[in-house]
Write a protein that holds these residues in place. Structure first.
Motif, PDB file in Angstrom:
ATOM      1  N   PRO A   1     -22.911   0.361  24.273  1.00  0.00           N
ATOM      2  CA  PRO A   1     -23.234  -0.773  23.409  1.00  0.00           C
ATOM      3  C   PRO A   1     -24.740  -0.814  23.092  1.00  0.00           C
ATOM      4  O   PRO A   1     -25.554  -0.380  23.899  1.00  0.00           O
TER       5      PRO A   1
ATOM      6  N   ARG B   1     -25.991  -5.851  24.220  1.00  0.00           N
ATOM      7  CA  ARG B   1     -24.542  -6.001  24.236  1.00  0.00           C
ATOM      8  C   ARG B   1     -23.959  -5.356  25.495  1.00  0.00           C
ATOM      9  O   ARG B   1     -24.544  -4.459  26.082  1.00  0.00           O
TER      10      ARG B   1
ATOM     11  N   THR C   1     -16.276  -9.256  20.181  1.00  0.00           N
ATOM     12  CA  THR C   1     -15.453  -8.520  19.233  1.00  0.00           C
ATOM     13  C   THR C   1     -14.511  -7.615  20.005  1.00  0.00           C
ATOM     14  O   THR C   1     -14.931  -6.862  20.871  1.00  0.00           O
ATOM     15  N   GLU C   2     -13.222  -7.699  19.682  1.00  0.00           N
ATOM     16  CA  GLU C   2     -12.241  -6.871  20.385  1.00  0.00           C
ATOM     17  C   GLU C   2     -12.262  -5.433  19.876  1.00  0.00           C
ATOM     18  O   GLU C   2     -12.334  -5.198  18.671  1.00  0.00           O
ATOM     19  N   ILE C   3     -12.193  -4.481  20.808  1.00  0.00           N
ATOM     20  CA  ILE C   3     -12.019  -3.081  20.423  1.00  0.00           C
ATOM     21  C   ILE C   3     -10.920  -2.485  21.306  1.00  0.00           C
ATOM     22  O   ILE C   3     -10.634  -2.976  22.395  1.00  0.00           O
TER      23      ILE C   3
ATOM     24  N   LEU D   1      -9.896   1.107  23.052  1.00  0.00           N
ATOM     25  CA  LEU D   1     -10.322   2.470  23.353  1.00  0.00           C
ATOM     26  C   LEU D   1      -9.271   3.134  24.230  1.00  0.00           C
ATOM     27  O   LEU D   1      -8.958   2.625  25.312  1.00  0.00           O
TER      28      LEU D   1
ATOM     29  N   GLU E   1      -7.547  -2.584  25.753  1.00  0.00           N
ATOM     30  CA  GLU E   1      -8.321  -3.588  25.027  1.00  0.00           C
ATOM     31  C   GLU E   1      -9.630  -3.898  25.760  1.00  0.00           C
ATOM     32  O   GLU E   1      -9.614  -4.183  26.966  1.00  0.00           O
TER      33      GLU E   1
ATOM     34  N   ILE F   1     -16.610  -6.441  23.156  1.00  0.00           N
ATOM     35  CA  ILE F   1     -18.060  -6.237  23.120  1.00  0.00           C
ATOM     36  C   ILE F   1     -18.720  -7.609  22.998  1.00  0.00           C
ATOM     37  O   ILE F   1     -18.445  -8.364  22.063  1.00  0.00           O
TER      38      ILE F   1
ATOM     39  N   ASP G   1     -23.670 -14.426  25.729  1.00  0.00           N
ATOM     40  CA  ASP G   1     -22.338 -15.035  25.774  1.00  0.00           C
ATOM     41  C   ASP G   1     -21.767 -15.051  27.186  1.00  0.00           C
ATOM     42  O   ASP G   1     -20.697 -15.611  27.422  1.00  0.00           O
TER      43      ASP G   1
ATOM     44  N   ARG H   1     -29.168 -20.975  32.883  1.00  0.00           N
ATOM     45  CA  ARG H   1     -27.985 -21.803  33.090  1.00  0.00           C
ATOM     46  C   ARG H   1     -27.937 -22.313  34.527  1.00  0.00           C
ATOM     47  O   ARG H   1     -28.500 -21.715  35.428  1.00  0.00           O
TER      48      ARG H   1
ATOM     49  N   LYS I   1      -9.890  -4.819  12.980  1.00  0.00           N
ATOM     50  CA  LYS I   1     -10.744  -4.524  14.122  1.00  0.00           C
ATOM     51  C   LYS I   1     -12.045  -3.890  13.646  1.00  0.00           C
ATOM     52  O   LYS I   1     -12.158  -3.532  12.485  1.00  0.00           O
ATOM     53  N   PRO I   2     -13.040  -3.723  14.542  1.00  0.00           N
ATOM     54  CA  PRO I   2     -14.269  -3.061  14.105  1.00  0.00           C
ATOM     55  C   PRO I   2     -13.962  -1.658  13.601  1.00  0.00           C
ATOM     56  O   PRO I   2     -12.946  -1.063  13.970  1.00  0.00           O
TER      57      PRO I   2
ATOM     58  N   GLU J   1     -32.266   2.638  17.637  1.00  0.00           N
ATOM     59  CA  GLU J   1     -31.412   3.061  18.753  1.00  0.00           C
ATOM     60  C   GLU J   1     -30.400   4.119  18.329  1.00  0.00           C
ATOM     61  O   GLU J   1     -29.744   4.718  19.182  1.00  0.00           O
TER      62      GLU J   1
ATOM     63  N   ILE K   1     -19.585   2.150  16.155  1.00  0.00           N
ATOM     64  CA  ILE K   1     -18.602   1.108  15.874  1.00  0.00           C
ATOM     65  C   ILE K   1     -19.368  -0.058  15.265  1.00  0.00           C
ATOM     66  O   ILE K   1     -20.410  -0.454  15.783  1.00  0.00           O
TER      67      ILE K   1
ATOM     68  N   ILE L   1     -24.473  -2.980  14.204  1.00  0.00           N
ATOM     69  CA  ILE L   1     -23.815  -1.923  14.978  1.00  0.00           C
ATOM     70  C   ILE L   1     -23.490  -2.470  16.364  1.00  0.00           C
ATOM     71  O   ILE L   1     -24.351  -3.034  17.036  1.00  0.00           O
ATOM     72  N   LEU L   2     -22.262  -2.330  16.782  1.00  0.00           N
ATOM     73  CA  LEU L   2     -21.845  -2.841  18.080  1.00  0.00           C
ATOM     74  C   LEU L   2     -22.113  -1.835  19.196  1.00  0.00           C
ATOM     75  O   LEU L   2     -22.611  -2.189  20.254  1.00  0.00           O
ATOM     76  N   ALA L   3     -21.787  -0.560  18.938  1.00  0.00           N
ATOM     77  CA  ALA L   3     -21.903   0.432  20.003  1.00  0.00           C
ATOM     78  C   ALA L   3     -21.918   1.842  19.423  1.00  0.00           C
ATOM     79  O   ALA L   3     -21.519   2.066  18.280  1.00  0.00           O
ATOM     80  N   LYS L   4     -22.413   2.769  20.227  1.00  0.00           N
ATOM     81  CA  LYS L   4     -22.315   4.198  19.920  1.00  0.00           C
ATOM     82  C   LYS L   4     -21.176   4.789  20.744  1.00  0.00           C
ATOM     83  O   LYS L   4     -20.912   4.341  21.854  1.00  0.00           O
TER      84      LYS L   4
END
Lengths: 94, 94, 94, 94, 94, 94, 94
Positions: free
Chosen positions: A5, A9, A73-75, A77, A81, A84, A89, B9, E34-35, E58, E66, E90-93
């Motif tokens: 990420p 992230r 965000t759901e991914i 792989l 499931e 990210i 958060d 927090r 999805k992404p 990055e 993604i 960009i979320l991830a590589k």
């Protein structure tokens, strides 16, 4: 894991909440819109600071975390499931 | 306690407001939409500053605090209700 | 007073505006939606600056202040009504 | 004057716009929704900067200013109407 | 490639998601919002920092990424569809 | 001119756009909702920076400028209409 | 060219997109709401940084650029249509 990420992230694997009573009966739980638990499986290099450096991440791979249910965000792989999330958060580590 | 909130927090255990008069009669209080009291049970390492350092927290475990009633996220740990708040949602210490 | 507001917050005791004419007759005042006066009874340690330091507060306990009528959060301590304000909601000292 | 505005606020005494023609006849002016003039009667210590210092004020007591008509908060002191403004609501000095 | 995105933008070539089952049958997938995946084909010189310097990117040309499906601006170069994204989209590589 | 705009404001005298064709006929122009031209007649001391200094103004008295038609505040001085603008509302110098 | 955009603005001359097929037939293109190309004809001195300095512009006079179709302000100089854009509205150089 072959996913990295970006920035602050993380990739998290959600842990299913158990909806059983002590006696083992599964009960529908209308009040279950609560934060969710998960396990961190990948972390970014940290948020970019105004001076160009990266802030250290507070979580590491393997940490159990509580996060807000509707963030991220759901991914999918290799059939699993993941989510990210931004580090902000994440509410807490367990 | 086995929970560690992130950044600035805190985890707080709400203190039930007493709705009794001096003579002990419980009265419905329509004006009770006031800030709530609680006890701090866990604190984060502090908000990330622009220079990459962490700001010292103003509250510590054991502090009694007043916080805005509608802020924070509810969690249930070992059957007890807690709230995860940002330090900026805390109005005052008692 | 056993309350300590956080950061740049203050606790203020509102001063009732007098709605009497010079001759002593109480007159309803439709134009009274004006800023309110109060006396500062507790002050925080100051707003957190980006460099991690705290800004000095401009008001001190005992100051008479004018503040915007609809700002702040009401609290009741030992049967008395107070208001928790941010320093930036204070318009002026008298 | 016994009022001290906070930070970058000022207290201004509005100057009534003259709605007379050269010949002295008062004319209703539908186009009068223009900025208003006033005289500065008190100034704050200046806006708090990110480094904790205060920015010098651009106006001083006695300055005639033009300000946006709908900005600020009205106050009445000793029977006279004043306005508390932020320095950024001042358009120009005359 | 004769395109140079500005600042922290990148140019990405989307990779079509395969909507086939293991047995090779194409199935409509209502859950496919999805992404999206893509390959980076050009990168900017980095985001402008407050001190006037540029933050290091990055991602580099050739990276599989993604990204959020609805971010970015579509462009067509020499008959091929690309997307111009901000690095923060960009979320991830992979 | 006896007016001094504050901070990064300027006072501008609008220049009437000519709605004549080459042959001198005045034509109504429905497409005239374009930026407006004006001449700078007074400039402020510059925007306050975070370090307490003032940024140099990019325009000077006498400059012809193009500005967005709906920005700024109209004022009337000695019977003439002017506009007080922020420097950031100026698009270009001519 | 006798126009000098302020700060990080640029003046761009739009390049008409060709709506012809290879065989030369003009086709209406409903999908043409894409970014637009243009040539830079004037550049500002750069965005003002928090420390009072100017950031170097990434584009120069003569550069071909791609920009978001609905950004910027149209101006007409000597009968030709131009656009004044912020540098951040430029997606890429060609």
């Amino acid at each position: 894991m072959n996913i990295k990420p970006l920035a602050d992230r993380i990739v998290v694997k959600p842990i299913e909440a158990e909806a059983k009573t002590a006696s083992g009966i599964i009960v529908p739980d209308t009040a279950k819109e609560k934060p969710q638990q998960g396990e961190v499986v990948a972390v970014g290099i940290g948020r970019l600071l105004d001076n160009g450096e990266r802030a250290a991440m507070e979580v590491a791979v393997g940490d159990k975390i509580i996060y807000s249910k509707y963030s991220g965000t759901e991914i999918k792989l290799d059939g699993t499931e993941y989510l990210i999330l931004n580090e902000r958060d994440i509410l807490a580590k367990l």
